[in-house]
Write an enzyme that holds these catalytic residues in place. Structure first.
Site, PDB file in Angstrom:
ATOM      1  N   CYS A   7       5.591  -6.998 -19.207  1.00 54.08           N
ATOM      2  CA  CYS A   7       6.610  -7.142 -20.044  1.00 54.08           C
ATOM      3  C   CYS A   7       6.493  -8.802 -19.921  1.00 54.08           C
ATOM      4  O   CYS A   7       7.166  -9.838 -20.435  1.00 54.08           O
ATOM      5  CB  CYS A   7       7.817  -7.118 -18.879  1.00 54.08           C
ATOM      6  SG  CYS A   7       7.792  -7.680 -17.925  1.00 54.08           S
ATOM      7  N   PRO A  57      -0.940  -4.802 -16.366  1.00 50.71           N
ATOM      8  CA  PRO A  57      -0.901  -3.190 -16.479  1.00 50.71           C
ATOM      9  C   PRO A  57       0.924  -2.974 -17.256  1.00 50.71           C
ATOM     10  O   PRO A  57       1.399  -3.401 -17.008  1.00 50.71           O
ATOM     11  CB  PRO A  57      -0.843  -2.616 -15.398  1.00 50.71           C
ATOM     12  CG  PRO A  57      -0.525  -3.542 -14.082  1.00 50.71           C
ATOM     13  CD  PRO A  57      -0.582  -4.799 -14.942  1.00 50.71           C
ATOM     14  N   THR A  58       0.149  -1.730 -18.442  1.00 44.04           N
ATOM     15  CA  THR A  58       0.872  -1.164 -18.784  1.00 44.04           C
ATOM     16  C   THR A  58       2.314  -0.394 -18.472  1.00 44.04           C
ATOM     17  O   THR A  58       1.901  -0.389 -17.264  1.00 44.04           O
ATOM     18  CB  THR A  58       1.008  -0.995 -19.789  1.00 44.04           C
ATOM     19  OG1 THR A  58       1.259  -0.001 -21.250  1.00 44.04           O
ATOM     20  CG2 THR A  58       0.000   0.702 -19.574  1.00 44.04           C
ATOM     21  N   ASN A  59       3.608   0.307 -19.391  1.00 41.47           N
ATOM     22  CA  ASN A  59       4.638   0.947 -18.020  1.00 41.47           C
ATOM     23  C   ASN A  59       3.191   2.134 -17.136  1.00 41.47           C
ATOM     24  O   ASN A  59       3.146   2.726 -17.596  1.00 41.47           O
ATOM     25  CB  ASN A  59       5.355   1.966 -19.140  1.00 41.47           C
ATOM     26  CG  ASN A  59       6.658   1.002 -19.043  1.00 41.47           C
ATOM     27  OD1 ASN A  59       6.010  -0.241 -19.654  1.00 41.47           O
ATOM     28  ND2 ASN A  59       7.263   1.164 -18.979  1.00 41.47           N
ATOM     29  N   HIS A  86      12.013   3.210 -13.164  1.00 39.08           N
ATOM     30  CA  HIS A  86      11.270   3.422 -14.809  1.00 39.08           C
ATOM     31  C   HIS A  86      11.953   4.549 -15.241  1.00 39.08           C
ATOM     32  O   HIS A  86      11.973   5.700 -15.105  1.00 39.08           O
ATOM     33  CB  HIS A  86       9.710   3.072 -14.534  1.00 39.08           C
ATOM     34  CG  HIS A  86       9.868   1.777 -14.366  1.00 39.08           C
ATOM     35  ND1 HIS A  86       9.168   1.281 -13.205  1.00 39.08           N
ATOM     36  CD2 HIS A  86       9.685   0.399 -15.586  1.00 39.08           C
ATOM     37  CE1 HIS A  86       8.936   0.548 -13.520  1.00 39.08           C
ATOM     38  NE2 HIS A  86       9.701  -0.197 -14.106  1.00 39.08           N
ATOM     39  N   SER A  92       2.640  -7.445 -15.346  1.00 43.89           N
ATOM     40  CA  SER A  92       2.897  -6.804 -16.348  1.00 43.89           C
ATOM     41  C   SER A  92       3.103  -6.736 -17.621  1.00 43.89           C
ATOM     42  O   SER A  92       2.836  -8.100 -17.951  1.00 43.89           O
ATOM     43  CB  SER A  92       4.275  -6.281 -15.809  1.00 43.89           C
ATOM     44  OG  SER A  92       5.346  -5.425 -16.942  1.00 43.89           O
ATOM     45  N   TYR A  94      12.092 -11.510 -14.323  1.00 38.66           N
ATOM     46  CA  TYR A  94      10.382 -10.547 -13.602  1.00 38.66           C
ATOM     47  C   TYR A  94       9.273 -11.395 -14.336  1.00 38.66           C
ATOM     48  O   TYR A  94       8.872 -11.285 -13.777  1.00 38.66           O
ATOM     49  CB  TYR A  94      11.020  -9.567 -14.029  1.00 38.66           C
ATOM     50  CG  TYR A  94       9.873  -8.157 -13.253  1.00 38.66           C
ATOM     51  CD1 TYR A  94       9.211  -7.838 -11.937  1.00 38.66           C
ATOM     52  CD2 TYR A  94       8.477  -7.755 -14.383  1.00 38.66           C
ATOM     53  CE1 TYR A  94       8.379  -7.288 -11.773  1.00 38.66           C
ATOM     54  CE2 TYR A  94       8.023  -6.349 -14.474  1.00 38.66           C
ATOM     55  CZ  TYR A  94       7.807  -6.469 -12.926  1.00 38.66           C
ATOM     56  OH  TYR A  94       6.428  -5.678 -12.331  1.00 38.66           O
ATOM     57  N   ARG A 148       6.852   3.274 -25.864  1.00 39.48           N
ATOM     58  CA  ARG A 148       6.130   2.732 -25.101  1.00 39.48           C
ATOM     59  C   ARG A 148       5.410   3.279 -24.478  1.00 39.48           C
ATOM     60  O   ARG A 148       4.680   3.936 -24.957  1.00 39.48           O
ATOM     61  CB  ARG A 148       7.025   3.267 -23.586  1.00 39.48           C
ATOM     62  CG  ARG A 148       8.278   2.449 -23.482  1.00 39.48           C
ATOM     63  CD  ARG A 148       8.304   0.841 -22.850  1.00 39.48           C
ATOM     64  NE  ARG A 148       9.755   0.792 -22.812  1.00 39.48           N
ATOM     65  CZ  ARG A 148      10.225  -0.112 -23.366  1.00 39.48           C
ATOM     66  NH1 ARG A 148       9.637  -0.363 -25.651  1.00 39.48           N
ATOM     67  NH2 ARG A 148      11.361  -0.852 -23.598  1.00 39.48           N
ATOM     68  N   HIS A 180       0.524  -1.349   0.012  1.00 39.10           N
ATOM     69  CA  HIS A 180       0.096  -0.419   0.226  1.00 39.10           C
ATOM     70  C   HIS A 180       0.548   1.202  -0.156  1.00 39.10           C
ATOM     71  O   HIS A 180       0.150   2.171  -0.019  1.00 39.10           O
ATOM     72  CB  HIS A 180      -0.626  -0.358   0.905  1.00 39.10           C
ATOM     73  CG  HIS A 180      -0.853   0.154   2.263  1.00 39.10           C
ATOM     74  ND1 HIS A 180       0.792  -0.467   2.918  1.00 39.10           N
ATOM     75  CD2 HIS A 180      -0.156   1.602   3.362  1.00 39.10           C
ATOM     76  CE1 HIS A 180       1.309  -0.078   4.229  1.00 39.10           C
ATOM     77  NE2 HIS A 180       0.693   0.881   4.442  1.00 39.10           N
ATOM     78  N   GLY A 227       3.561   1.596  -2.595  1.00 38.20           N
ATOM     79  CA  GLY A 227       4.018   1.785  -3.273  1.00 38.20           C
ATOM     80  C   GLY A 227       3.412   3.169  -4.541  1.00 38.20           C
ATOM     81  O   GLY A 227       2.614   3.378  -4.267  1.00 38.20           O
ATOM     82  N   LYS A 236       5.728 -13.375 -13.109  1.00 33.62           N
ATOM     83  CA  LYS A 236       4.431 -12.256 -13.401  1.00 33.62           C
ATOM     84  C   LYS A 236       4.317 -13.484 -14.341  1.00 33.62           C
ATOM     85  O   LYS A 236       3.378 -14.124 -13.861  1.00 33.62           O
ATOM     86  CB  LYS A 236       5.036 -11.196 -13.942  1.00 33.62           C
ATOM     87  CG  LYS A 236       5.094 -10.587 -13.016  1.00 33.62           C
ATOM     88  CD  LYS A 236       4.965 -10.705 -12.255  1.00 33.62           C
ATOM     89  CE  LYS A 236       5.296  -8.722 -11.619  1.00 33.62           C
ATOM     90  NZ  LYS A 236       3.846  -8.517 -10.057  1.00 33.62           N
ATOM     91  N   GLY A 246      -0.160   0.470  -5.286  1.00 33.77           N
ATOM     92  CA  GLY A 246      -1.030   0.161  -3.505  1.00 33.77           C
ATOM     93  C   GLY A 246      -1.159   1.486  -2.852  1.00 33.77           C
ATOM     94  O   GLY A 246      -2.423   1.573  -2.941  1.00 33.77           O
TER      95      GLY A 246
END
Ligand code: NDP
Ligand code: F7E
Length: 318
Positions: A118, A172-174, A188, A116, A145, A218, A20, A22, A149, A25
């Site tokens: 990726c 989610p995307t970036n 990032h 993600s 990573y 991106r 929460h 981040g 995921k 979060g």
């Protein structure tokens, strides 16, 4: 589902938001509070290390959350992913395995796992549909990573199939926004550039170095839009397949750098450091599945950048 099983029908339900503090979060907490949820269950990393299986089991046994939003993870940009592959695979596998399994064992009604973009192959068809998963080799800078995921998606699917557990996954995307990580190397691109352009402006520097060639594309989404999409999926979606969450708009890294330069007000020039990796050339997601369910994003990249720079000025220790 009975009417009272819908997420929005009981705003006093106990909702555990993992991670929460981040970027994601904290946006989810803001969104839940704005919707009137009153019983949020929150633990910092220092209070509960989600890599520790027995601690996670004890926490779920004692607290019995009804819903779980899993936004805790080891996260970072291209350099961090490339430099700490062991952390990115191990920590993420541990956190998600512990939280998904404990959620099932302790009677959670629904969990959403965040992956993600990726997860998709480096040369996936563009825009990338959900069914491109596992159709080709991954981008090497973040394959560790990505493997974690992908395992999270598969774990949600396996628990749904075997146990009828309502576990869903969003990709989610970036993302960017308030509470992002502005570390000079490990963050990032978008927060890294906000900080670098800002520091160059303050110091009166003539140049700012940007990584790579500037040619990769991106797709960026403001984290408040992501939080809104997560609420939407918690309420409306209960399916086996993961769901892409993107803005549908892509920019080159060069275009992004020019936009950040303008928003920050830096007057000098850009210099490209081509010794740094570009990463995947393009990863625009096909978010039509989510659009067809009835969700669309609100925040433009320019508005989101202005908002994020304002947050940075008010909150960073300069
Ligand atoms: N940022 C992005 O561009 C994207 C993010 N995502 C996904 O969204 C999710 C959230 O990412 P984001 O908000 O950006 O990441 P952040 O790094 O901003 O936040 C991650 C959170 O997880 C917590 N955390 C990390 N390790 C542990 C642990 N062992 N035990 C307990 N808590 C822990 C962190 O706490 P602490 O800081 O105290 O360590 C932090 O609060 C992730 O699943 C990520 O993969 C998906 C696509 C893009
Ligand atoms: C969300 C996604 O994020 C990561 O993938 P990525 O999209 O490649 O992430 P990035 O934001 O770090 O870089 C985007 C592009 O931007 C360029 N770039 C320029 N200058 C800086 C710079 O200063 N910092 C960074 N980080 N990148 C820079 C950089 O060279 C690259 O071409 C995954 O590892 C994984 O975490 C994941 O899922």
């Amino acid at each position: 589902m009975a009417a009272n099983d819908y997420f929005f029908s009981n705003k006093s339900a106990k909702v555990f938001v993992a991670g929460h503090r981040g970027l994601v979060g904290s946006a989810i907490v803001r969104k839940l509070l704005s919707l009137g949820f009153t019983n949020l269950l929150l633990r910092s990393h220092a209070e509960l290390d989600l890599t520790r299986q027995s601690d996670v089991e004890s926490f779920f046994a004692a607290e019995k959350p009804q819903y779980v939003i899993l936004a805790a993870a080891k996260v970072g940009g291209i350099h961090a992913n490339n430099t700490y592959p062991a952390d990115f695979i191990a920590v993420n596998l541990q956190i998600q395995t512990n939280v998904i399994d404990s959620s099932y064992r302790h009677g959670v009604k629904k969990i959403i796992f965040l992956g993600s973009s990726c997860i998709y192959p480096k040369f996936a068809p563009q825009p990338i549909p959900e069914n491109a998963l596992l159709s080709g080799p991954l981008e090497p800078t973040n394959e560790w990573y990505a493997i974690a995921k992908i395992s999270g998606i598969k774990m949600c699917q396996a628990y749904r199939i075997q146990h009828k557990f309502d576990a869903i996954s969003a990709m989610p995307t970036n993302l960017y926004g308030p509470n992002d990580n502005f570390h000079p190397e490990n963050s990032h691109v978008l927060p890294a550039l906000i900080r670098r352009f800002h520091e160059a402006k303050v110091q009166g520097a003539k140049q700012v170095v940007v990584w790579g060639t500037g040619s990769p594309l991106r797709e960026f989404l403001h984290v408040d839009d992501l939080a809104d999409a997560v609420m939407f999926l918690m309420e409306k979606y209960s399916g086996l397949e993961h769901v892409n969450v993107g803005s549908g708009k892509e920019v080159t890294i060069k275009e992004l750098a020019e936009l950040v330069k303008e928003v920050v007000g830096f007057q000098g020039e850009l210099v490209w450091d081509s010794s740094k990796p570009d990463g995947t050339p393009r990863k625009l997601m096909d978010s039509s599945k989510l659009a067809n369910l009835g969700w669309s994003p609100n925040v433009s990249l320019k508005d989101g950048l202005v908002d994020t720079y304002k947050w940075y000025l008010e909150n960073s220790k300069q």
